[in-house]
Motif scaffolding. Structure first.
Motif, PDB file in Angstrom:
ATOM      1  N   TRP A  11      63.388 -24.123  48.489  1.00 23.18           N
ATOM      2  CA  TRP A  11      62.033 -23.643  48.465  1.00 23.18           C
ATOM      3  C   TRP A  11      61.999 -22.613  47.148  1.00 23.18           C
ATOM      4  O   TRP A  11      60.783 -22.558  46.584  1.00 23.18           O
ATOM      5  CB  TRP A  11      61.726 -22.788  49.626  1.00 23.18           C
ATOM      6  CG  TRP A  11      61.293 -23.814  50.914  1.00 23.18           C
ATOM      7  CD1 TRP A  11      61.854 -24.359  51.891  1.00 23.18           C
ATOM      8  CD2 TRP A  11      59.896 -24.305  51.037  1.00 23.18           C
ATOM      9  NE1 TRP A  11      61.284 -25.163  52.441  1.00 23.18           N
ATOM     10  CE2 TRP A  11      60.044 -25.052  51.849  1.00 23.18           C
ATOM     11  CE3 TRP A  11      58.800 -24.303  50.352  1.00 23.18           C
ATOM     12  CZ2 TRP A  11      58.887 -26.137  52.424  1.00 23.18           C
ATOM     13  CZ3 TRP A  11      57.527 -24.919  50.525  1.00 23.18           C
ATOM     14  CH2 TRP A  11      57.892 -25.851  51.750  1.00 23.18           C
ATOM     15  N   ILE A  26      45.486 -24.338  52.242  1.00 26.15           N
ATOM     16  CA  ILE A  26      46.038 -23.390  53.233  1.00 26.15           C
ATOM     17  C   ILE A  26      45.109 -22.432  53.307  1.00 26.15           C
ATOM     18  O   ILE A  26      44.987 -21.607  54.420  1.00 26.15           O
ATOM     19  CB  ILE A  26      47.644 -22.964  52.860  1.00 26.15           C
ATOM     20  CG1 ILE A  26      48.346 -24.271  52.581  1.00 26.15           C
ATOM     21  CG2 ILE A  26      47.892 -22.285  54.246  1.00 26.15           C
ATOM     22  CD1 ILE A  26      49.793 -23.931  51.950  1.00 26.15           C
ATOM     23  N   GLY A  58      58.681 -17.583  58.457  1.00 23.96           N
ATOM     24  CA  GLY A  58      58.527 -18.359  57.349  1.00 23.96           C
ATOM     25  C   GLY A  58      57.114 -18.496  56.864  1.00 23.96           C
ATOM     26  O   GLY A  58      56.312 -19.748  57.254  1.00 23.96           O
ATOM     27  N   CYS A  59      56.655 -17.412  56.268  1.00 26.61           N
ATOM     28  CA  CYS A  59      55.316 -17.089  56.003  1.00 26.61           C
ATOM     29  C   CYS A  59      54.864 -17.666  54.850  1.00 26.61           C
ATOM     30  O   CYS A  59      53.756 -17.793  54.488  1.00 26.61           O
ATOM     31  CB  CYS A  59      55.133 -15.408  56.062  1.00 26.61           C
ATOM     32  SG  CYS A  59      56.070 -14.895  54.820  1.00 26.61           S
ATOM     33  N   LEU A  78      57.974 -13.022  57.325  1.00 27.80           N
ATOM     34  CA  LEU A  78      59.293 -13.075  57.064  1.00 27.80           C
ATOM     35  C   LEU A  78      59.584 -14.801  56.397  1.00 27.80           C
ATOM     36  O   LEU A  78      59.008 -15.635  56.879  1.00 27.80           O
ATOM     37  CB  LEU A  78      60.277 -13.188  58.437  1.00 27.80           C
ATOM     38  CG  LEU A  78      61.545 -13.736  58.037  1.00 27.80           C
ATOM     39  CD1 LEU A  78      62.593 -12.537  58.854  1.00 27.80           C
ATOM     40  CD2 LEU A  78      62.070 -15.138  58.694  1.00 27.80           C
ATOM     41  N   ASP A  79      60.360 -14.711  55.494  1.00 27.85           N
ATOM     42  CA  ASP A  79      60.851 -15.962  54.730  1.00 27.85           C
ATOM     43  C   ASP A  79      62.054 -15.965  54.257  1.00 27.85           C
ATOM     44  O   ASP A  79      62.613 -15.021  53.929  1.00 27.85           O
ATOM     45  CB  ASP A  79      59.607 -16.348  53.584  1.00 27.85           C
ATOM     46  CG  ASP A  79      59.403 -17.978  53.463  1.00 27.85           C
ATOM     47  OD1 ASP A  79      58.487 -18.377  54.056  1.00 27.85           O
ATOM     48  OD2 ASP A  79      60.229 -18.464  52.737  1.00 27.85           O
ATOM     49  N   SER A  81      62.503 -17.588  51.252  1.00 30.77           N
ATOM     50  CA  SER A  81      62.756 -17.957  49.789  1.00 30.77           C
ATOM     51  C   SER A  81      62.092 -16.584  49.295  1.00 30.77           C
ATOM     52  O   SER A  81      61.175 -16.239  49.586  1.00 30.77           O
ATOM     53  CB  SER A  81      61.914 -19.122  49.480  1.00 30.77           C
ATOM     54  OG  SER A  81      61.498 -19.040  48.135  1.00 30.77           O
ATOM     55  N   ALA A 103      66.057 -15.304  57.664  1.00 28.36           N
ATOM     56  CA  ALA A 103      66.389 -16.690  58.140  1.00 28.36           C
ATOM     57  C   ALA A 103      65.708 -16.673  59.696  1.00 28.36           C
ATOM     58  O   ALA A 103      66.087 -15.828  60.424  1.00 28.36           O
ATOM     59  CB  ALA A 103      67.819 -17.408  57.910  1.00 28.36           C
ATOM     60  N   ALA A 104      65.270 -17.799  60.000  1.00 31.45           N
ATOM     61  CA  ALA A 104      64.630 -18.038  61.375  1.00 31.45           C
ATOM     62  C   ALA A 104      65.857 -18.001  62.148  1.00 31.45           C
ATOM     63  O   ALA A 104      65.947 -17.798  63.603  1.00 31.45           O
ATOM     64  CB  ALA A 104      63.961 -18.920  61.651  1.00 31.45           C
ATOM     65  N   TRP A 126      62.140 -25.531  59.844  1.00 29.92           N
ATOM     66  CA  TRP A 126      63.167 -25.641  58.771  1.00 29.92           C
ATOM     67  C   TRP A 126      64.452 -24.936  59.139  1.00 29.92           C
ATOM     68  O   TRP A 126      65.425 -24.608  58.379  1.00 29.92           O
ATOM     69  CB  TRP A 126      62.558 -25.115  57.464  1.00 29.92           C
ATOM     70  CG  TRP A 126      61.502 -25.601  56.784  1.00 29.92           C
ATOM     71  CD1 TRP A 126      60.084 -25.686  57.246  1.00 29.92           C
ATOM     72  CD2 TRP A 126      61.800 -26.581  55.846  1.00 29.92           C
ATOM     73  NE1 TRP A 126      59.675 -26.676  56.117  1.00 29.92           N
ATOM     74  CE2 TRP A 126      60.495 -27.081  55.638  1.00 29.92           C
ATOM     75  CE3 TRP A 126      62.781 -27.131  55.056  1.00 29.92           C
ATOM     76  CZ2 TRP A 126      60.110 -28.438  54.400  1.00 29.92           C
ATOM     77  CZ3 TRP A 126      62.575 -28.335  54.315  1.00 29.92           C
ATOM     78  CH2 TRP A 126      61.304 -28.844  53.863  1.00 29.92           C
TER      79      TRP A 126
HETATM   80  C1  LIG Z   1      55.671 -25.371  54.878  1.00 29.19           C
HETATM   81  S1  LIG Z   1      55.960 -23.571  54.288  1.00 29.19           S
HETATM   82  C2  LIG Z   1      55.259 -22.924  55.516  1.00 29.19           C
HETATM   83  C3  LIG Z   1      54.443 -21.860  55.248  1.00 29.19           C
HETATM   84  C4  LIG Z   1      53.032 -22.019  55.207  1.00 29.19           C
HETATM   85  N1  LIG Z   1      52.617 -21.941  56.521  1.00 29.19           N
HETATM   86  C5  LIG Z   1      52.651 -23.191  54.411  1.00 29.19           C
HETATM   87  O1  LIG Z   1      51.918 -24.178  55.054  1.00 29.19           O
HETATM   88  O2  LIG Z   1      52.896 -23.337  53.094  1.00 29.19           O
HETATM   89  C6  LIG Z   1      57.790 -23.587  55.052  1.00 29.19           C
HETATM   90  C7  LIG Z   1      58.483 -22.229  54.716  1.00 29.19           C
HETATM   91  O3  LIG Z   1      59.433 -21.989  55.526  1.00 29.19           O
HETATM   92  C8  LIG Z   1      60.462 -21.274  54.943  1.00 29.19           C
HETATM   93  N2  LIG Z   1      61.871 -21.528  55.384  1.00 29.19           N
HETATM   94  C9  LIG Z   1      62.558 -22.434  55.023  1.00 29.19           C
HETATM   95  N3  LIG Z   1      63.733 -22.375  55.903  1.00 29.19           N
HETATM   96  C10 LIG Z   1      63.488 -21.220  56.403  1.00 29.19           C
HETATM   97  C11 LIG Z   1      64.427 -20.524  57.357  1.00 29.19           C
HETATM   98  N4  LIG Z   1      65.542 -21.113  57.754  1.00 29.19           N
HETATM   99  N5  LIG Z   1      63.915 -19.154  57.924  1.00 29.19           N
HETATM  100  C12 LIG Z   1      62.901 -18.879  57.596  1.00 29.19           C
HETATM  101  N6  LIG Z   1      61.790 -19.403  56.760  1.00 29.19           N
HETATM  102  C13 LIG Z   1      62.277 -20.826  56.165  1.00 29.19           C
HETATM  103  C14 LIG Z   1      60.343 -21.756  53.333  1.00 29.19           C
HETATM  104  O4  LIG Z   1      60.860 -20.754  52.103  1.00 29.19           O
HETATM  105  C15 LIG Z   1      58.691 -21.867  53.314  1.00 29.19           C
HETATM  106  O5  LIG Z   1      58.025 -20.970  52.750  1.00 29.19           O
END
Ligand SMILES: C[S@@+](CC[C@H](N)C(=O)[O-])C[C@H]1O[C@@H](n2cnc3c(N)ncnc32)[C@H](O)[C@@H]1O
Length: 246
Positions: A11, A26, A58-59, A78-79, A81, A103-104, A126
């Motif tokens: 990411w 988005i 994962g914002c 929270l994210d 990356s 991390a989630a 993710w």
């Molecule tokens: C598809 S985006 C979702 C954000 C927003 N809703 C969008 O559609 O762009 C996925 C997000 O999940 C984050 N992500 C990936 N793995 C993660 C984890 N283990 N914990 C938290 N966030 C995570 C990524 O960094 C990314 O910003």
């Protein structure tokens, strides 16, 4: 926990290009769900957030978080990356909210901290659900809700890796759904419907609804090619779980 380093790196690497391509979709309006930008006003998934403590798991660039903060929620984004969090910081509007790197799979919050935990193709897509769902449940207060949108098992099973599009052919075992290899060693996750139910109930959550968003005719998929183009009019491309902690 194995996919955390690769997903973070992935990411970080794609963040700039991803936001360039997808942020206009988005962020076009507040509260748009998923690949077809279906308004929450049609799906009624999130409800009134004014005065609520909300965690977006994962914002990304915070398109959802900044809308909910502007509505009067106390939001934490929270994210994993730092590049995605930097994009969120740059895009933050007048209603400011904290951004947390984490991390989630292992949330850095005390139990019972939030009234609502949610994401749209975020941490519940993710991170392994058997880790992320109990973490989300832990940080919810009693009566709090976990609401999240992910791709559907239909979508994953019909995805043709070589053609990089969703088709009307079954390409993957339904019962083999679990870890999905993404580019550059990253991983996303998908379960069977039965395993999602077991995982949610196993974390002590009550399932209130499973919304299967159906786009209006002619609505484009902003992320994936589908064959036929109106694939999601026939089969659910996404699933939006509505749950609460009793
Ligand atoms: C598809 S985006 C979702 C954000 C927003 N809703 C969008 O559609 O762009 C996925 C997000 O999940 C984050 N992500 C990936 N793995 C993660 C984890 N283990 N914990 C938290 N966030 C995570 C990524 O960094 C990314 O910003």
């Amino acid at each position: 926990m194995d996919s955390i380093p690769a997903n973070r790196q992935y990411w970080n690497q794609i963040s700039r290009g991803y936001q360039h391509e997808h942020d206009p979709q988005i962020g076009a309006a507040p509260r748009l769900w998923g690949m077809y930008s279906i308004p929450d006003a049609h799906l009624h998934a999130l409800g009134d957030v004014k005065g609520k403590r909300v965690l977006e798991l994962g914002c990304g660039a915070g398109q959802w978080s900044r809308s909910l903060a502007a509505e009067g929620a106390t939001v934490v984004g929270l994210d994993l990356s730092e590049a995605q969090l930097a994009a969120a910081a740059r895009a933050m509007g007048a209603a400011r909210y904290p951004l947390v790197q984490g991390a989630a799979e292992l949330l850095p919050f005390a139990a019972g901290s939030f009234d609502l935990v949610f994401c749209d193709h975020g941490g519940l897509s993710w991170a392994p659900p058997h880790l992320a769902v109990p973490q989300a449940a832990r940080v919810l207060r009693r009566g709090g809700r976990l609401v999240f949108n992910t791709a559907s098992p239909w979508f994953e099973v019909c995805y043709d890796e070589d053609a990089r599009r969703v088709t009307t052919t079954l390409h993957h075992d339904y019962f083999g759904l679990n870890t999905i290899a993404e580019d550059q060693g990253a991983a996303s996750y998908q379960l069977t419907y039965g395993d999602w139910i077991k995982t949610l109930r196993g974390a002590g959550l009550i399932i209130d609804d499973l919304i299967e968003p159906r786009p209006d005719p002619g609505t484009p998929n902003g992320y994936n090619e589908t064959d036929p183009p109106d694939w999601a009019r026939h089969w659910p491309a996404e699933m939006l779980w509505i749950t609460h902690k009793p």
